[in-house]
Design a protein around this motif. Structure first.
Motif, PDB file in Angstrom:
ATOM      1  N   LEU A   1      -1.850   0.466   6.251  1.00 23.64           N
ATOM      2  CA  LEU A   1      -2.420   0.394   4.893  1.00 23.64           C
ATOM      3  C   LEU A   1      -1.590   1.235   3.925  1.00 23.64           C
ATOM      4  CD1 LEU A   1      -6.326   0.729   5.186  1.00 23.64           C
ATOM      5  CD2 LEU A   1      -4.947  -1.346   4.947  1.00 23.64           C
ATOM      6  N   VAL A   2      -1.349   0.667   2.748  1.00 28.50           N
ATOM      7  CA  VAL A   2      -0.644   1.397   1.685  1.00 28.50           C
ATOM      8  C   VAL A   2      -1.521   1.366   0.441  1.00 28.50           C
ATOM      9  CG1 VAL A   2       1.318   1.294   0.099  1.00 28.50           C
ATOM     10  CG2 VAL A   2       1.683   0.920   2.541  1.00 28.50           C
ATOM     11  N   LEU A   3      -1.906   2.527  -0.060  1.00 32.83           N
ATOM     12  CA  LEU A   3      -2.694   2.568  -1.296  1.00 32.83           C
ATOM     13  C   LEU A   3      -1.738   2.410  -2.475  1.00 32.83           C
ATOM     14  CD1 LEU A   3      -5.405   2.951  -2.746  1.00 32.83           C
ATOM     15  CD2 LEU A   3      -5.001   5.416  -2.675  1.00 32.83           C
ATOM     16  N   VAL A   4      -1.962   1.379  -3.274  1.00 34.92           N
ATOM     17  CA  VAL A   4      -1.027   1.058  -4.362  1.00 34.92           C
ATOM     18  C   VAL A   4      -1.225   2.013  -5.539  1.00 34.92           C
ATOM     19  CG1 VAL A   4      -0.351  -0.733  -6.029  1.00 34.92           C
ATOM     20  CG2 VAL A   4      -1.015  -1.368  -3.689  1.00 34.92           C
TER      21      VAL A   4
ATOM     22  N   GLU B   1       8.388   2.513  -2.297  1.00 36.46           N
ATOM     23  CA  GLU B   1       8.866   3.417  -1.240  1.00 36.46           C
ATOM     24  C   GLU B   1       7.896   3.415  -0.043  1.00 36.46           C
ATOM     25  OE1 GLU B   1      10.833   6.274  -4.671  1.00 36.46           O
ATOM     26  OE2 GLU B   1       9.236   7.096  -3.432  1.00 36.46           O
ATOM     27  N   LEU B   2       6.586   3.451  -0.353  1.00 35.92           N
ATOM     28  CA  LEU B   2       5.596   3.453   0.738  1.00 35.92           C
ATOM     29  C   LEU B   2       5.644   2.155   1.527  1.00 35.92           C
ATOM     30  CD1 LEU B   2       2.335   5.034  -0.781  1.00 35.92           C
ATOM     31  CD2 LEU B   2       4.148   6.130   0.503  1.00 35.92           C
ATOM     32  N   LEU B   3       5.809   1.023   0.823  1.00 38.53           N
ATOM     33  CA  LEU B   3       5.869  -0.267   1.522  1.00 38.53           C
ATOM     34  C   LEU B   3       7.106  -0.323   2.412  1.00 38.53           C
ATOM     35  CD1 LEU B   3       4.756  -2.665  -1.373  1.00 38.53           C
ATOM     36  CD2 LEU B   3       3.490  -2.188   0.734  1.00 38.53           C
ATOM     37  N   THR B   4       8.209   0.231   1.934  1.00 35.16           N
ATOM     38  CA  THR B   4       9.446   0.266   2.728  1.00 35.16           C
ATOM     39  C   THR B   4       9.209   1.078   4.007  1.00 35.16           C
ATOM     40  OG1 THR B   4      10.748   0.105   0.716  1.00 35.16           O
ATOM     41  CG2 THR B   4      11.898   0.946   2.658  1.00 35.16           C
TER      42      THR B   4
ATOM     43  N   VAL C   1      -0.067  -3.644   4.584  1.00 38.61           N
ATOM     44  CA  VAL C   1      -1.186  -4.270   3.880  1.00 38.61           C
ATOM     45  C   VAL C   1      -1.477  -3.370   2.677  1.00 38.61           C
ATOM     46  CG1 VAL C   1      -3.643  -4.853   3.999  1.00 38.61           C
ATOM     47  CG2 VAL C   1      -2.155  -5.306   5.957  1.00 38.61           C
ATOM     48  N   ALA C   2      -1.327  -3.917   1.461  1.00 39.21           N
ATOM     49  CA  ALA C   2      -1.518  -3.103   0.258  1.00 39.21           C
ATOM     50  C   ALA C   2      -2.988  -3.090  -0.138  1.00 39.21           C
ATOM     51  CB  ALA C   2      -0.673  -3.684  -0.875  1.00 39.21           C
ATOM     52  N   VAL C   3      -3.482  -1.920  -0.492  1.00 38.51           N
ATOM     53  CA  VAL C   3      -4.856  -1.819  -1.004  1.00 38.51           C
ATOM     54  C   VAL C   3      -4.759  -1.543  -2.491  1.00 38.51           C
ATOM     55  CG1 VAL C   3      -7.062  -0.615  -0.850  1.00 38.51           C
ATOM     56  CG2 VAL C   3      -5.667  -0.909   1.197  1.00 38.51           C
ATOM     57  N   PHE C   4      -5.279  -2.458  -3.287  1.00 37.87           N
ATOM     58  CA  PHE C   4      -5.120  -2.377  -4.739  1.00 37.87           C
ATOM     59  C   PHE C   4      -6.476  -2.089  -5.380  1.00 37.87           C
ATOM     60  CE2 PHE C   4      -5.006  -3.996  -9.007  1.00 37.87           C
ATOM     61  CZ  PHE C   4      -3.733  -3.687  -9.456  1.00 37.87           C
TER      62      PHE C   4
ATOM     63  N   ILE D   1      -9.983  -3.213   8.921  1.00 39.85           N
ATOM     64  CA  ILE D   1      -8.600  -3.600   9.264  1.00 39.85           C
ATOM     65  C   ILE D   1      -8.096  -2.898  10.533  1.00 39.85           C
ATOM     66  CG2 ILE D   1      -6.193  -3.466   8.368  1.00 39.85           C
ATOM     67  CD1 ILE D   1      -7.666  -5.364   6.680  1.00 39.85           C
ATOM     68  N   GLU D   2      -8.656  -1.723  10.816  1.00 43.31           N
ATOM     69  CA  GLU D   2      -8.205  -0.876  11.935  1.00 43.31           C
ATOM     70  C   GLU D   2      -6.686  -0.681  11.919  1.00 43.31           C
ATOM     71  OE1 GLU D   2      -9.827  -2.463  15.531  1.00 43.31           O
ATOM     72  OE2 GLU D   2     -11.862  -1.913  14.954  1.00 43.31           O
ATOM     73  N   PRO D   3      -6.175  -0.058  10.837  1.00 43.85           N
ATOM     74  CA  PRO D   3      -4.720   0.108  10.729  1.00 43.85           C
ATOM     75  C   PRO D   3      -4.194   1.143  11.718  1.00 43.85           C
ATOM     76  CG  PRO D   3      -5.818   1.339   9.001  1.00 43.85           C
ATOM     77  CD  PRO D   3      -6.903   0.616   9.753  1.00 43.85           C
ATOM     78  N   SER D   4      -2.879   1.087  11.954  1.00 44.97           N
ATOM     79  CA  SER D   4      -2.282   2.096  12.846  1.00 44.97           C
ATOM     80  C   SER D   4      -1.879   3.338  12.042  1.00 44.97           C
ATOM     81  CB  SER D   4      -1.069   1.518  13.561  1.00 44.97           C
ATOM     82  OG  SER D   4      -0.121   1.092  12.613  1.00 44.97           O
ATOM     83  N   ALA D   5      -1.828   3.209  10.703  1.00 44.80           N
ATOM     84  CA  ALA D   5      -1.541   4.364   9.840  1.00 44.80           C
ATOM     85  C   ALA D   5      -1.954   4.021   8.410  1.00 44.80           C
ATOM     86  CB  ALA D   5      -0.065   4.718   9.878  1.00 44.80           C
ATOM     87  N   ILE D   6      -2.186   5.055   7.610  1.00 44.31           N
ATOM     88  CA  ILE D   6      -2.523   4.859   6.195  1.00 44.31           C
ATOM     89  C   ILE D   6      -1.568   5.732   5.377  1.00 44.31           C
ATOM     90  CG2 ILE D   6      -4.327   5.087   4.427  1.00 44.31           C
ATOM     91  CD1 ILE D   6      -6.408   4.824   6.712  1.00 44.31           C
ATOM     92  N   LEU D   7      -0.858   5.100   4.449  1.00 37.78           N
ATOM     93  CA  LEU D   7       0.123   5.828   3.630  1.00 37.78           C
ATOM     94  C   LEU D   7      -0.353   5.901   2.183  1.00 37.78           C
ATOM     95  CD1 LEU D   7       3.453   4.168   4.896  1.00 37.78           C
ATOM     96  CD2 LEU D   7       2.260   6.165   5.834  1.00 37.78           C
ATOM     97  N   ILE D   8      -0.274   7.104   1.606  1.00 36.57           N
ATOM     98  CA  ILE D   8      -0.749   7.351   0.244  1.00 36.57           C
ATOM     99  C   ILE D   8       0.303   8.216  -0.459  1.00 36.57           C
ATOM    100  CG2 ILE D   8      -2.617   8.431  -1.117  1.00 36.57           C
ATOM    101  CD1 ILE D   8      -4.516   7.884   1.231  1.00 36.57           C
ATOM    102  N   SER D   9       0.473   8.004  -1.761  1.00 34.40           N
ATOM    103  CA  SER D   9       1.450   8.819  -2.500  1.00 34.40           C
ATOM    104  C   SER D   9       1.003  10.275  -2.560  1.00 34.40           C
ATOM    105  CB  SER D   9       1.583   8.324  -3.944  1.00 34.40           C
ATOM    106  OG  SER D   9       2.185   7.079  -3.953  1.00 34.40           O
ATOM    107  N   SER D  10       1.976  11.167  -2.464  1.00 27.22           N
ATOM    108  CA  SER D  10       1.678  12.604  -2.470  1.00 27.22           C
ATOM    109  C   SER D  10       1.571  13.138  -3.888  1.00 27.22           C
ATOM    110  CB  SER D  10       2.815  13.335  -1.760  1.00 27.22           C
ATOM    111  OG  SER D  10       2.330  14.124  -0.737  1.00 27.22           O
TER     112      SER D  10
END
Ligand SMILES: Cc1cc2nc3c(=O)[nH]c(=O)nc-3n(C[C@H](O)[C@H](O)[C@H](O)COP(=O)(O)OP(=O)(O)OC[C@H]3O[C@@H](n4cnc5c(N)ncnc54)[C@H](O)[C@@H]3O)c2cc1C
Length: 321
Positions: free
Chosen positions: A5-8, A21-24, A33-36, A86-95
């Motif tokens: 998961l990527v928080l947009v 960058e997070l999607l990359t 999978v983008a969360v908007f 979704i049960e993602p394997s990781a969640i990425l968020i901007s710092s």
């Protein structure tokens, strides 16, 4: 392949570079999978091309009004509900400040480990392994979440966005926001006056000035503009009232990690280094050859910034035209 998961990060559907960058990074770990979170269909449609360009395989659109009417807590609650499905394997968020607060609340809700301020994330050791710079930049640490779903906040410029054309489908997702999350309502929101320069924490190039400017940031701004860079400042310059506090780089200012950081008239005190030493390439201009900043630079120029920077600006402008 597992979902990541990527928080947009966006403004009215205009996707920020940090999301690319997070999607990359997400593509290294699984299927992004983008969360908007937005106010309606128009925003998500506006964001779709950019999300597809950097490889989002799906966009989960959340448009419950509470998500934008209240501060932070509803977003964490919503993300927890998306993660449960979704049960993602990781969640990425901007710092950034909001991203880190969402991540912390989410970690509590999911009973998961949290890593903040990653400057790199790679797939290794059967999961996501991060690199962080800690203790005022004195140590570089590699870490991995060992409990729950890894939640990772990633600093701007941690990766160079790489295009991977996809045509993501949009899935509307309805979340339930509890009263407990609706505790701080946004009563007014005003965009900051645009300077025409990139946002400090996201800029690929930063030119910073210190006490050595003597209060004249003209050469700093002119050089920054020739490079399309953001302007930063040391605390000495900010405390002297020469530049606004929002531009201070360092331990008690912003932490930046650009591709190129130019420190002009800055001595390189540990508290300043803490905010910029993960920059990929560091250049200093200082008239004192013994200045501590020269210990960490890739390139150093010993000289008066009032002479060196205008010459450099002229040369950059000449080569660009
Ligand atoms: C708790 C705490 C938190 C702090 N947080 C921060 C922070 O977030 N960010 C931060 O920056 N500082 C911070 N500081 C302050 C820090 O310790 C330094 O005092 C500060 O960074 C010094 O700023 P400077 O390098 O601009 O000034 P100085 O240390 O005075 O250095 C000026 C430099 O400019 C050079 N110079 C002078 N004239 C010229 C010229 N014409 N051309 C080229 N070079 C010239 C000099 O040789 C010198 O090296 C903090 C301090 C404390 C105690």
């Amino acid at each position: 392949m597992s979902n990541v998961l990527v928080l947009v990060d966006h403004t009215a559907g205009a996707v920020r570079k940090t999301t690319a960058e997070l999607l990359t990074i997400a593509r290294r770990l699984g299927e992004p999978v983008a969360v908007f979170v937005g106010e309606g269909v128009t925003d998500v449609q506006a964001a779709l091309p950019a999300l597809g360009q950097y490889g989002a395989t799906k966009v989960i659109a959340l448009s419950n009004p509470e998500l934008t009417q209240f501060l932070v807590a509803p977003k964490a609650e919503a993300l927890a509900q998306v993660a449960a499905k979704i049960e993602p394997s990781a969640i990425l968020i901007s710092s950034n400040a909001e991203g880190k607060e969402i991540a912390a609340r989410l970690a509590v809700k999911l009973d998961s480990g949290l890593i903040t301020d990653a400057v790199d994330v790679v797939a290794a050791d059967g999961g996501a392994v991060t690199t962080q710079s800690v203790f005022a930049g004195n140590f570089t640490v590699r870490a991995k979440v060992t409990h729950g779903t890894p939640i990772i906040t990633v600093k701007p410029n941690a990766a160079t966005p790489e295009a991977a054309e996809t045509s993501p489908e949009v899935e509307e997702f309805d979340v339930t926001i509890s009263d407990a999350a609706k505790t701080a309502r946004i009563v007014e929101s005003k965009p900051r006056e645009a300077t025409g320069r990139p946002e400090l924490t996201e800029a690929a190039i930063i030119v910073s000035g210190g006490r050595g400017t003597g209060g004249d940031f003209g050469p700093i701004e002119a050089f920054a503009d020739s490079l399309g860079a953001a302007v930063g400042a040391s605390r000495a310059a900010v405390d002297s009232g020469w530049y606004p506090h929002a531009y201070q780089v360092g331990q008690t200012g912003k932490t930046v990690s650009p591709q190129l950081y130019v420190a002009a008239g800055i001595s390189g005190a540990i508290q300043h280094r803490a905010g910029m030493q993960t920059s990929k390439t560091i250049v200093a201009v200082n008239k004192d050859p013994e200045a501590p900043i020269f210990e960490l630079v890739d390139f150093g120029v010993v000289g008066d910034l009032h002479k060196v920077l205008p010459t450099a600006t002229e040369e950059v402008t000449k080569r660009k035209s």
